[in-house]
Design an enzyme around this catalytic site. Sequence first.
Site, short mmCIF file in Angstrom:
data_model
loop_
_atom_site.label_atom_id
_atom_site.label_comp_id
_atom_site.label_asym_id
_atom_site.label_seq_id
_atom_site.Cartn_x
_atom_site.Cartn_y
_atom_site.Cartn_z
N GLY A 1 0.83 -1.20 0.00
CA GLY A 1 0.00 0.00 0.00
C GLY A 1 0.86 1.25 0.00
O GLY A 1 2.02 1.24 -0.44
N ASP B 1 -7.89 -1.01 2.20
CA ASP B 1 -8.41 0.34 2.43
C ASP B 1 -8.79 1.07 1.14
O ASP B 1 -9.52 2.06 1.19
CB ASP B 1 -7.37 1.19 3.17
CG ASP B 1 -6.90 0.55 4.46
OD1 ASP B 1 -7.68 -0.23 5.05
OD2 ASP B 1 -5.75 0.81 4.88
O1 F6P Z 1 -4.09 -0.86 6.02
C1 F6P Z 1 -4.79 -2.03 6.31
C2 F6P Z 1 -5.27 -2.03 7.73
O2 F6P Z 1 -6.02 -3.21 7.95
C3 F6P Z 1 -6.07 -0.79 8.15
O3 F6P Z 1 -7.38 -0.81 7.67
C4 F6P Z 1 -5.92 -0.84 9.65
O4 F6P Z 1 -6.03 0.44 10.21
C5 F6P Z 1 -4.53 -1.37 9.84
O5 F6P Z 1 -4.18 -2.04 8.64
C6 F6P Z 1 -4.40 -2.31 11.00
O6 F6P Z 1 -3.07 -2.64 11.14
P1 F6P Z 1 -2.54 -3.79 12.10
O7 F6P Z 1 -2.87 -5.10 11.44
O8 F6P Z 1 -1.08 -3.57 12.16
O9 F6P Z 1 -3.23 -3.65 13.41
#
Ligand code: F6P
Length: 367
Positions: A119, A144
């Site tokens: 991303g 996202d």
């Molecule tokens: O960017 C993808 C995502 O799933 C977001 O929607 C979310 O805020 C974040 O990653 C969560 O990250 P982690 O898995 O590190 O908690």
Amino acid sequence: MTATKKRIGILTGGGDCPGLNAVIRAVGKTVMHEYGATLIGIEDGFEGLVEGRMRELGNRDVSGILNLGGTILGTSNKGDPWHYPVEVASGKVEIQDTSYKALRNFKQAGLDTLVAVGGDGTMHIADKLGDLGLQVVGVPKTIDNDLAATDLTFGFDTAVSVVCEALDRLHTTACSHHRVIVVEVMGRYAGWIALHGGVAGGADVLLIPEIPFTWDSICRKVNERATHGKRFSLVCVAEGAKLPDGQEVLRGLDNKRTDAKQLGGIGAAVAREIEDRTGLETRVTVLGHLQRGGSPTAFDRVLATRLGVHAAHCACRGPYGVMAALQNNEIVSVQIKDAIAKLRTVPADHQLVRAARSLGTGFGDEA
Ligand code: F6P
């Protein structure tokens, strides 16, 4: 004289996402079958590049993984070579610039091109490596759907399907128990998942970061439904939606990550406020990582495959510094710099926002 075999490196960075393995498969099959090139899989995103952890992937490695969630290479959102957590002698963790290690390992592995699947954070790093002279090609990934220069990212459709199914299931309980159910979904600073998932699942109120809401407006909608005999409501809230005072709700900060902010918790805040203000029994469900797990939808498999094949051609014959992208249903090459120039958020007057408003869906900003 026979040309030397090209060596193409591939890594998956940032959060995992349904469709990553479909990309690895598409890149692998294309570089091997069409160019006779060697595919080198770099483990755990840029961490593997900094630490020199990589392995050759053969035909067998990239077969039978089309429908598999996650990534066979592993991933990390703590691997930015310019912002790398290193344990120093005192046992403390220090953030250091280790980009020289990433460059050294790229050269030592004899790589011609790096395919970076990720991303916004991954594309920023790929762009910086490109500026240092590496041949890089990007593939946009994120549930996202917030990357600019592409109409869609793979993983988004799967996440939306999960939200839709969850809303369908929660609808029956909300209706039977005459409750308000608040569903918190992912999406970081963009409301795409909440908007599409919420419309698909028939949410009554949609709260997204791009549209400021007031408690009065949300409660008016919920009460209005109750007076019309619908003593239940489904509220779909994006994790990045801001409270009426403009604050984001965080569950933590982690300085080792490319983006230190860990969003989460707004669902509970919204549920509490609705229950206090309306007296209606309210519950909250946080969908969390369910949205990122499991098999990609057929749509995401096709998109991931198309993007992967395109990236493989670029990796083997140029252009470099580009990202494969979907524009008007065609796969094209765009400059990575254009993809990271800004985050793609939901325009407040987006056609789907207007369509939802026509159906009576509230966005928490109605007078
Ligand atoms: O960017 C993808 C995502 O799933 C977001 O929607 C979310 O805020 C974040 O990653 C969560 O990250 P982690 O898995 O590190 O908690």
